[in-house]
Design an enzyme around this catalytic site. Structure first.
Site, PDB file in Angstrom:
ATOM      1  CG  ASN A 118      -0.301   0.459   2.262  1.00 29.12           C
ATOM      2  OD1 ASN A 118      -0.353   1.898   2.569  1.00 29.12           O
ATOM      3  ND2 ASN A 118       0.191  -0.090   3.326  1.00 29.12           N
ATOM      4  CG  PHE A 122       0.003   9.120   7.137  1.00 28.38           C
ATOM      5  CD1 PHE A 122       0.523   8.232   7.458  1.00 28.38           C
ATOM      6  CD2 PHE A 122       0.881   9.684   7.434  1.00 28.38           C
ATOM      7  CE1 PHE A 122       0.874   6.924   8.260  1.00 28.38           C
ATOM      8  CE2 PHE A 122       1.599   9.314   8.546  1.00 28.38           C
ATOM      9  CZ  PHE A 122       1.867   7.776   8.918  1.00 28.38           C
ATOM     10  CB  SER A 187       4.058   5.077   7.163  1.00 28.08           C
ATOM     11  OG  SER A 187       3.256   4.751   8.124  1.00 28.08           O
ATOM     12  CG  ASN A 189       3.416   4.359   1.937  1.00 22.32           C
ATOM     13  OD1 ASN A 189       3.985   4.291   0.838  1.00 22.32           O
ATOM     14  ND2 ASN A 189       2.412   3.759   1.558  1.00 22.32           N
ATOM     15  CB  THR A 190       4.400  10.375   5.117  1.00 21.66           C
ATOM     16  OG1 THR A 190       3.092  10.165   5.099  1.00 21.66           O
ATOM     17  CG2 THR A 190       4.407  11.748   5.682  1.00 21.66           C
ATOM     18  CE  LYS A 223       2.739  -0.215  13.387  1.00 16.88           C
ATOM     19  NZ  LYS A 223       1.586  -0.097  12.440  1.00 16.88           N
ATOM     20  CG  ASN A 252       4.543   1.149   9.445  1.00 16.83           C
ATOM     21  OD1 ASN A 252       3.945   0.675   8.226  1.00 16.83           O
ATOM     22  ND2 ASN A 252       3.777   1.582   9.816  1.00 16.83           N
TER      23      ASN A 252
END
Ligand SMILES: Cc1cc2nc3c(=O)[nH]c(=O)nc-3n(C[C@H](O)[C@H](O)[C@H](O)COP(=O)(O)O)c2cc1C
Length: 338
Positions: A118, A122, A187, A189-190, A223, A252
């Site tokens: 994915n 966010f 994460s 994706n940021t 995390k 993660n």
């Protein structure tokens, strides 16, 4: 037909005939509706695993299996997750500002690998809206009898040098409503988010949140990513110990896509079975070097992979991708195998 077979033979084929995000949204919409229907909630309880209470960082969990962050990002279906038998639920990632996330498509299935990639980025309603929603749920008397964690991240539009202020904004709104708070610095994706795991940036963030938490005194968890070096991981463990962090969520999603055929690869974080070993290794390293409780997340798809995490020293477990592939019967299977 038992609940597990019903999911495998009917529900999953239907959901998998839709795009991953359409299937996800449909599931969330239904669970949201069900959350306000007590008679249907009672029906869901047939999936509930036997009670196996455990206490970690001052909270009592009816069983050690939680829903990982990202499934119910906006906290719209909390009573339904509790009825399905989760021992705890982590909502979020929530950012200070609401944001749409990355362009679609942004979730991809790999059934042979029991994996997902994915790059949602966010997508969420923002801290103000989610805080209002949680307050309504608390005041309604339908707040479930399981711990609810709130996972916080940085808004995309906020420059990385202002990240602390962004987390503090969400923390001030949400900490009093949550049972525990997670600082998500992992994460993929940021842009730039994972740099918050680096020494100076992490120290700054943890110190600021620790100070802000004087009033609320909630357990704060960190995390982390599975793509850190051993040296980086050791540095993070010491920072957590110094700044009163209550536990670590390991891990993660990963940027290591070596188990995915190159022709089908996508940009984003990989979760599910290919992440299992790496995240177990992280649990083992953390618990061998520190007393900090660990919540294991990564590749828990059956009873054996769940046991592996507990044997590595984890105190609690979280599932995401395994739940997509196995459905609600997964909880009972894990609980009965512990
Ligand atoms: C579609 C998707 C969305 C996710 N969103 C988030 C998120 O918003 N915040 C977060 O901390 N983790 C997020 N995750 C990571 C999961 O919480 C979990 O840590 C990871 O997927 C590993 O567990 P699994 O192998 O059981 O899926 C997401 C994972 C998936 C598959």
């Amino acid at each position: 037909m038992n609940a597990g077979a019903l999911y495998q033979r009917l529900v999953r084929p239907f959901l998998f005939s839709l795009s991953p995000e359409a299937a996800h949204n449909l599931a969330i919409r239904n669970l949201r509706t069900i959350s306000s229907l007590p008679s249907v909630l009672r029906q869901l309880e047939r999936f509930k695993p036997p009670s196996k209470p455990t206490s970690v960082f001052g909270l009592t969990f009816p069983n050690p299996i939680g829903l990982a962050a990202g499934f119910d990002k906006n906290g719209v279906a909390i009573p339904a997750w509790a009825a399905l038998g989760f021992g705890f639920v982590e909502i979020g990632t929530i950012t200070a500002k609401s944001q749409p996330g990355n362009p679609r498509p942004r979730i991809f299935r790999y059934p042979e690998q029991q994996a997902l990639i994915n790059r949602l980025g966010f997508n969420n309603d923002g801290a103000d809206v989610v805080a209002a929603r949680l307050r309504v749920l608390r005041e309604s008397g339908h707040w479930p009898a399981i711990p609810i964690g709130v996972n916080l991240g940085k808004s995309k539009v906020t420059p990385i040098e202002d990240a602390v202020g962004d987390y503090l904004y969400s923390f001030r709104l949400l900490a009093a409503l949550a049972d525990y708070i997670v600082l998500n610095v992992s994460s993929p994706n940021t842009p730039g988010l994972r740099t918050l795991q680096e020494h100076d940036a992490l120290e700054q963030l943890l110190a600021a949140i620790h100070c802000e938490n004087e009033a609320t005194r909630k357990p704060i968890l960190l995390k982390i990513a599975p793509d850190l070096s051993l040296a980086e991981l050791e540095q993070i463990i010491s920072a957590c110990e110094q700044h009163g962090i209550a536990g670590i969520i390991a891990t993660n999603t990963t940027l290591d896509h070596s188990d995915i055929p190159p022709s089908r690869d996508q940009t984003g974080g990989l979760s599910g079975r290919p992440l299992r070993e790496k995240s177990t290794q992280f649990v083992r390293v953390i618990t061998s070097r520190s007393q900090l409780p660990v919540i294991a997340s990564g590749g828990i798809t059956d009873a054996a992979s769940a046991r592996e995490k507990l044997e590595a020293g984890a105190q609690l477990l979280q599932v995401y991708t395994g739940y997509v592939y196995r459905g609600p019967a997964l909880l009972r299977e894990i609980a009965e195998g512990l």
